[in-house]
Scaffold this motif. Sequence first.
Motif, PDB file in Angstrom:
ATOM      1  N   LEU A  38       0.828  -1.207   0.000  1.00  0.00           N
ATOM      2  CA  LEU A  38       0.000   0.000   0.000  1.00  0.00           C
ATOM      3  C   LEU A  38       0.860   1.253   0.000  1.00  0.00           C
ATOM      4  O   LEU A  38       0.568   2.234  -0.698  1.00  0.00           O
ATOM      5  CB  LEU A  38      -0.944  -0.005   1.211  1.00  0.00           C
ATOM      6  CG  LEU A  38      -2.068  -1.039   1.179  1.00  0.00           C
ATOM      7  CD1 LEU A  38      -2.731  -1.149   2.546  1.00  0.00           C
ATOM      8  CD2 LEU A  38      -3.108  -0.684   0.119  1.00  0.00           C
ATOM      9  N   LEU A  39       1.929   1.210   0.794  1.00  0.00           N
ATOM     10  CA  LEU A  39       2.832   2.358   0.856  1.00  0.00           C
ATOM     11  C   LEU A  39       3.449   2.627  -0.516  1.00  0.00           C
ATOM     12  O   LEU A  39       3.552   3.793  -0.951  1.00  0.00           O
ATOM     13  CB  LEU A  39       3.923   2.111   1.896  1.00  0.00           C
ATOM     14  CG  LEU A  39       4.957   3.224   2.086  1.00  0.00           C
ATOM     15  CD1 LEU A  39       4.282   4.523   2.525  1.00  0.00           C
ATOM     16  CD2 LEU A  39       6.004   2.789   3.120  1.00  0.00           C
ATOM     17  N   ALA A  40       3.836   1.583  -1.203  1.00  0.00           N
ATOM     18  CA  ALA A  40       4.405   1.744  -2.542  1.00  0.00           C
ATOM     19  C   ALA A  40       3.377   2.359  -3.495  1.00  0.00           C
ATOM     20  O   ALA A  40       3.719   3.196  -4.341  1.00  0.00           O
ATOM     21  CB  ALA A  40       4.888   0.395  -3.069  1.00  0.00           C
ATOM     22  N   SER A  41       2.105   1.960  -3.331  1.00  0.00           N
ATOM     23  CA  SER A  41       1.048   2.525  -4.178  1.00  0.00           C
ATOM     24  C   SER A  41       0.899   4.022  -3.932  1.00  0.00           C
ATOM     25  O   SER A  41       0.750   4.806  -4.877  1.00  0.00           O
ATOM     26  CB  SER A  41      -0.289   1.828  -3.902  1.00  0.00           C
ATOM     27  OG  SER A  41      -0.235   0.470  -4.265  1.00  0.00           O
ATOM     28  N   VAL A  42       0.962   4.408  -2.669  1.00  0.00           N
ATOM     29  CA  VAL A  42       0.812   5.823  -2.329  1.00  0.00           C
ATOM     30  C   VAL A  42       2.022   6.626  -2.807  1.00  0.00           C
ATOM     31  O   VAL A  42       1.891   7.752  -3.304  1.00  0.00           O
ATOM     32  CB  VAL A  42       0.599   5.995  -0.813  1.00  0.00           C
ATOM     33  CG1 VAL A  42       0.595   7.474  -0.430  1.00  0.00           C
ATOM     34  CG2 VAL A  42      -0.697   5.327  -0.380  1.00  0.00           C
ATOM     35  N   GLN A  43       3.206   6.036  -2.664  1.00  0.00           N
ATOM     36  CA  GLN A  43       4.406   6.735  -3.123  1.00  0.00           C
ATOM     37  C   GLN A  43       4.388   6.926  -4.638  1.00  0.00           C
ATOM     38  O   GLN A  43       4.852   7.943  -5.156  1.00  0.00           O
ATOM     39  CB  GLN A  43       5.650   5.958  -2.690  1.00  0.00           C
ATOM     40  CG  GLN A  43       5.905   6.027  -1.186  1.00  0.00           C
ATOM     41  CD  GLN A  43       6.997   5.091  -0.723  1.00  0.00           C
ATOM     42  OE1 GLN A  43       7.322   4.105  -1.392  1.00  0.00           O
ATOM     43  NE2 GLN A  43       7.586   5.393   0.434  1.00  0.00           N
ATOM     44  N   GLY A  44       3.823   5.967  -5.352  1.00  0.00           N
ATOM     45  CA  GLY A  44       3.728   6.078  -6.798  1.00  0.00           C
ATOM     46  C   GLY A  44       2.591   6.970  -7.250  1.00  0.00           C
ATOM     47  O   GLY A  44       2.616   7.530  -8.349  1.00  0.00           O
ATOM     48  N   GLU A  45       1.591   7.114  -6.375  1.00  0.00           N
ATOM     49  CA  GLU A  45       0.425   7.948  -6.687  1.00  0.00           C
ATOM     50  C   GLU A  45      -0.001   8.660  -5.397  1.00  0.00           C
ATOM     51  O   GLU A  45      -0.869   8.182  -4.663  1.00  0.00           O
ATOM     52  CB  GLU A  45      -0.719   7.071  -7.212  1.00  0.00           C
ATOM     53  CG  GLU A  45      -1.933   7.863  -7.673  1.00  0.00           C
ATOM     54  CD  GLU A  45      -3.084   6.957  -8.077  1.00  0.00           C
ATOM     55  OE1 GLU A  45      -4.190   7.481  -8.267  1.00  0.00           O
ATOM     56  OE2 GLU A  45      -2.872   5.725  -8.180  1.00  0.00           O
ATOM     57  N   PRO A  46       0.606   9.800  -5.079  1.00  0.00           N
ATOM     58  CA  PRO A  46       0.365  10.480  -3.797  1.00  0.00           C
ATOM     59  C   PRO A  46      -1.100  10.788  -3.505  1.00  0.00           C
ATOM     60  O   PRO A  46      -1.486  10.884  -2.347  1.00  0.00           O
ATOM     61  CB  PRO A  46       1.183  11.764  -3.938  1.00  0.00           C
ATOM     62  CG  PRO A  46       2.272  11.415  -4.896  1.00  0.00           C
ATOM     63  CD  PRO A  46       1.649  10.474  -5.876  1.00  0.00           C
ATOM     64  N   GLY A  47      -1.913  10.938  -4.523  1.00  0.00           N
ATOM     65  CA  GLY A  47      -3.322  11.221  -4.299  1.00  0.00           C
ATOM     66  C   GLY A  47      -4.196   9.997  -4.171  1.00  0.00           C
ATOM     67  O   GLY A  47      -5.429  10.107  -4.205  1.00  0.00           O
TER      68      GLY A  47
END
Length: 416
Positions: free
Chosen positions: A41-50
């Motif tokens: 999940l963290l990687a997803s947020v880092q790749g897409e901050p919004g």
Amino acid sequence: MLKRTLPIGATTGKIATRIGVAALTRLAFNGADLGAIWNDLLASVQGEPGNAAAVMDMSVVAQLMGNPKAGSELQDGALAIERLYRSPPTSEHPRLRLLVLAGATDIGGNIPVEFLTANSDIDVVTLYIVPGAPLPAPLPDHDIALVALGNSDHMIETLEEMEDIVPAWPRQVLNDPSRIFSLERDRFYTAMQDIPGVVIPKTVRISRPTLEGLARGHHALKTLLSDAEFPIIVRPVNSHAGHGLEKVDDASGIETYLAQNPEQEFFISRFVDYSSEGDLFRKYRVVFIDGRAFACHMAIAQEWKVWYLNADMGANPGKRAEEALFMQTFDETFALRHDAAFKEITARIGLDYFGIDCAETKDGKLLLFEGETAMIVHDMDPAEIYPYKVPQMRKLFSAFVDMLYRRAKAGQAEAA
């Protein structure tokens, strides 16, 4: 005619689908590596901050990993970006659209809708109501709405906001938020205390200084609890799952209790010995759906302070056999014995969906502990150990789904 002052229609963008509370809780229950899920999940947020849906899922994972503070902060961050979230679809062709009106609280603070609608053909979208924040315009189209928030002090503003907006809602809304206030422990006592066949100990909210005064002899117990003598039950306001819940045998025991519990407000009530056959304590959870009672679980323990997780039901075939009989014969036994009380309880509470934790006194009356909308209801227990739970929970879930369809149809007819 229903009021139609809040516009509905297509949302300006696609509603993001989150993993969801139910799916993540199932993973945790089955021993999944929450750390690995967090990292993904963290990687997803880092790749897409919004990516607010991923942040909301991180909030759930943080709570499941025992970090409620981080969970709350992550949820606040996600809701600052987006307040609409779609639950994972359980059908390729949903036939009913449910909009859940939820509060920004912990994972146990709202009705567990994702469990209740599992394997149905219902599309579930959750709108988090944040006091002072405008509603999305337009609202996503839906067939019926449900106020899912439970009752707690830190959600009073949210409930009040829901109370203000629900009368103007463009669709049928289940669970009138003004009725949810009556489930607070002291108000629940006031509403239930004169029902024939029901026993509910008087419950009083008191401050820490007042409890200290009771410990030091500055107050007589009878002046605070007219129906009580020691031992009494003490618990912090807004506590759940047994946190801070203790039986205090005398005034001196209160000082020991306060030394271990730093909260500033407490509920006190008299202790009722509800032990029964074999000197065991039997505690029941019953859920009411559109006025009908459904067995949810039965916990059996040697200690009075019992909830399902500490009853060790999985290790005891005898206890499970008794719970199975309770569920299989519920309509003809327990529910029949307390039919008149159940009808009066549902009439006074006035909610479409809620639950109670209860027991039976030694003379067979219904002993009420609490009422709540957000009680955990799930089907995660392994079928190989609890085979009797599968049909029971399917029955309960089906009743919930049927209620949604029935009430949505009635709302559409009324609006026509």
